[in-house]
Design a protein around this motif. Structure first.
Motif, PDB file in Angstrom:
ATOM      1  N   UNK A   1     -23.563  59.353  66.824  1.00  0.00           N
ATOM      2  CA  UNK A   1     -24.983  59.569  66.567  1.00  0.00           C
ATOM      3  C   UNK A   1     -25.370  58.937  65.239  1.00  0.00           C
ATOM      4  N   UNK A   2     -26.406  58.103  65.246  1.00  0.00           N
ATOM      5  CA  UNK A   2     -26.912  57.516  64.018  1.00  0.00           C
ATOM      6  C   UNK A   2     -27.574  58.564  63.148  1.00  0.00           C
ATOM      7  N   UNK A   3     -27.759  58.241  61.873  1.00  0.00           N
ATOM      8  CA  UNK A   3     -28.298  59.218  60.926  1.00  0.00           C
ATOM      9  C   UNK A   3     -29.691  59.700  61.322  1.00  0.00           C
ATOM     10  N   UNK A   4     -30.570  58.766  61.701  1.00  0.00           N
ATOM     11  CA  UNK A   4     -31.928  59.163  62.078  1.00  0.00           C
ATOM     12  C   UNK A   4     -31.915  60.013  63.345  1.00  0.00           C
ATOM     13  N   UNK A   5     -31.171  59.576  64.364  1.00  0.00           N
ATOM     14  CA  UNK A   5     -31.104  60.341  65.607  1.00  0.00           C
ATOM     15  C   UNK A   5     -30.432  61.692  65.405  1.00  0.00           C
ATOM     16  N   UNK A   6     -29.459  61.744  64.484  1.00  0.00           N
ATOM     17  CA  UNK A   6     -28.790  63.010  64.207  1.00  0.00           C
ATOM     18  C   UNK A   6     -29.795  64.046  63.692  1.00  0.00           C
ATOM     19  N   UNK A   7     -30.691  63.574  62.820  1.00  0.00           N
ATOM     20  CA  UNK A   7     -31.731  64.458  62.299  1.00  0.00           C
ATOM     21  C   UNK A   7     -32.733  64.825  63.381  1.00  0.00           C
TER      22      UNK A   7
ATOM     23  N   UNK B   1     -19.203  32.790  70.816  1.00  0.00           N
ATOM     24  CA  UNK B   1     -19.026  33.539  69.577  1.00  0.00           C
ATOM     25  C   UNK B   1     -20.399  33.884  69.003  1.00  0.00           C
ATOM     26  N   UNK B   2     -20.653  35.155  68.769  1.00  0.00           N
ATOM     27  CA  UNK B   2     -21.931  35.541  68.166  1.00  0.00           C
ATOM     28  C   UNK B   2     -21.779  36.861  67.432  1.00  0.00           C
ATOM     29  N   UNK B   3     -22.744  37.144  66.575  1.00  0.00           N
ATOM     30  CA  UNK B   3     -22.751  38.397  65.830  1.00  0.00           C
ATOM     31  C   UNK B   3     -24.033  38.496  65.040  1.00  0.00           C
ATOM     32  N   UNK B   4     -24.242  39.626  64.365  1.00  0.00           N
ATOM     33  CA  UNK B   4     -25.361  39.750  63.447  1.00  0.00           C
ATOM     34  C   UNK B   4     -25.156  38.811  62.270  1.00  0.00           C
ATOM     35  N   UNK B   5     -26.013  38.902  61.265  1.00  0.00           N
ATOM     36  CA  UNK B   5     -25.933  37.951  60.157  1.00  0.00           C
ATOM     37  C   UNK B   5     -24.575  37.993  59.470  1.00  0.00           C
ATOM     38  N   UNK B   6     -24.030  39.198  59.246  1.00  0.00           N
ATOM     39  CA  UNK B   6     -22.719  39.297  58.607  1.00  0.00           C
ATOM     40  C   UNK B   6     -21.616  38.800  59.535  1.00  0.00           C
TER      41      UNK B   6
ATOM     42  N   UNK C   1     -18.148  45.718  62.682  1.00  0.00           N
ATOM     43  CA  UNK C   1     -18.676  45.532  61.333  1.00  0.00           C
ATOM     44  C   UNK C   1     -17.974  46.509  60.392  1.00  0.00           C
ATOM     45  N   UNK C   2     -17.296  46.005  59.359  1.00  0.00           N
ATOM     46  CA  UNK C   2     -16.610  46.913  58.438  1.00  0.00           C
ATOM     47  C   UNK C   2     -17.598  47.619  57.519  1.00  0.00           C
ATOM     48  N   UNK C   3     -17.193  48.757  57.021  1.00  0.00           N
ATOM     49  CA  UNK C   3     -17.993  49.525  56.059  1.00  0.00           C
ATOM     50  C   UNK C   3     -19.305  50.024  56.659  1.00  0.00           C
ATOM     51  N   UNK C   4     -19.433  50.018  57.984  1.00  0.00           N
ATOM     52  CA  UNK C   4     -20.646  50.542  58.608  1.00  0.00           C
ATOM     53  C   UNK C   4     -20.652  52.063  58.495  1.00  0.00           C
ATOM     54  N   UNK C   5     -21.847  52.627  58.361  1.00  0.00           N
ATOM     55  CA  UNK C   5     -21.948  54.081  58.310  1.00  0.00           C
ATOM     56  C   UNK C   5     -21.347  54.680  59.573  1.00  0.00           C
ATOM     57  N   UNK C   6     -20.453  55.638  59.386  1.00  0.00           N
ATOM     58  CA  UNK C   6     -19.853  56.406  60.478  1.00  0.00           C
ATOM     59  C   UNK C   6     -18.993  55.581  61.423  1.00  0.00           C
TER      60      UNK C   6
END
Length: 370
Positions: A127-133, A191-196, A288-293
């Motif tokens: 659950x993402x932070x916003x959805x968790x709330x 091969x694809x991904x977000x900006x990082x 993605x490393x260091x992602x929240x949760x």
């Protein structure tokens, strides 16, 4: 108001907007009007979003815990809440459905104030932070995975697993069969991904390809998404190396390219994983490393556990490791075909139907009370 719409609220990234777009397309097929509330980041996607109106609501992510940072965040969220109240009073939606990200907070809380039915959809295995709330306050919670981490006790009784809906462009290529590469034939790598992710792959891939035996290199056709600032260097490398490559900063026909690929290398955002499963293509996923949760790690792990791909942490993915994985998979068409089949078997094919049913049920409950 005879043509009251459903209002969808989503953060301005593809991970939130794509499943919202899938629901909008299904609701439109059922004869409903749809409007979208999002933030300014949605510009690159919003032009094509299937809604009769797109509203930008002020919002902010809690990025700093300092008193000044928190004050700025809550001030902007407060402005968003007041703007959302005005919007909802004017539009009069049947229901408000959020798809995650902090831009969903103002519309959902405004809907609660006005007693408009609400729901949130969580695309990730966490659950993402916003959805968790928000899950504590909305009427229904739609999930993509069971179990979903951090689904609170107050939200559990109103939760339903729908899966992640995918866009019509994905469904259009769902029946394209996976054809494993034959010995000595071309091998299409996407091969694809977000900006990082795009930047990491732009640095890693040339080094890994340098380590491949020539027998594999000449077979390779590469389709790679890269950041604008990386494109020139990559084009020069592939031309010098004599590799067949098609590069772009953004692929609007990405579902078709997934369907054509023998193997995908990507980040493991929820929409990416859902689309890979819907189309049924094997993938090396690099969360993605260091992602929240660690939501992307959870998504990739679920796919790997089901046999649909391979999860490799970025810290463990050296050029040597990637070259070894590519050589192994290039030479194992049966393994690739098996992973493709297992990936497709994991897809929730009725996700958009289930979510649209939930939306109509929400609107119906309000109309019944009235």
């Amino acid at each position: 108001m005879t043509d009251r719409p459903f209002l969808l609220a989503a953060g301005g990234t593809g991970g939130h907007l794509f499943p919202a777009a899938a629901l909008a397309q299904e609701l439109a097929r059922r004869g409903h009007a749809v409007e979208l509330a999002t933030d300014t980041r949605a510009e690159k996607y919003g032009v094509e979003f299937p809604a009769r109106a797109i509203h930008r609501i002020p919002s902010a992510t809690i990025a700093s815990r300092s008193p000044i940072g928190m004050a700025k965040t809550f001030s902007r969220l407060g402005m968003g809440y007041l703007g959302a109240l005005r919007l909802l009073k004017r539009v009069g939606p049947k229901a408000v459905i959020g798809f995650g990200g902090y831009p969903t907070l103002p519309p959902i809380f405004a809907a609660r104030t006005l007693r408009i039915p609400t729901a949130v959809h969580e695309q990730n295995a966490v659950m993402g932070r916003a959805n968790r709330l928000l899950s504590r306050y909305v009427d229904r919670v739609a999930l993509s995975f069971s179990p979903t981490k951090y689904l609170g006790p107050k939200a559990q009784p109103k939760a339903i697993v729908t899966g992640t809906p995918v866009r019509d462009a994905v469904l259009a290529v769902r029946d394209v069969p996976y054809v494993p590469p034959e010995p000595a034939s071309r091998f299409l790598l996407l091969v694809f991904g977000g900006s990082q992710g795009a930047h990491f792959f732009a640095e890693l891939l040339p080094q890994a390809l340098d380590l491949l035996p020539s027998a594999f290199r000449w077979r390779l056709t590469l389709v790679q998404q890269a950041r604008e600032e990386d494109l020139v260097g990559l084009r020069h490398y592939y031309e010098e190396a004599g590799l067949a490559a098609h590069l772009a900063s953004f692929f609007r026909d990405l579902p078709e390219r997934i369907a054509q690929a023998h193997l995908v290398i990507a980040r493991s955002g929820a929409s990416t994983v859902a689309e890979l499963m819907a189309i049924g293509r094997p993938a090396i996923l690099v969360p993605l490393p260091h992602a929240l949760d660690n939501d992307q790690l959870e998504n990739a792990t679920r796919l790997e556990q089901g046999g649909g791909g391979w999860c490799i942490r970025q810290s463990e993915l050296s050029p040597e490791r990637l070259a070894a994985e590519l050589e192994r998979l290039f030479g194992s068409p049966g393994l690739l075909a098996s992973a493709a089949a297992k990936s497709k078997a994991m897809a929730e094919t009725e996700a958009v139907t289930k979510l649209a049913d939930l939306a109509e049920a929400l609107a119906g409950s309000k109309e019944t009370k009235e």
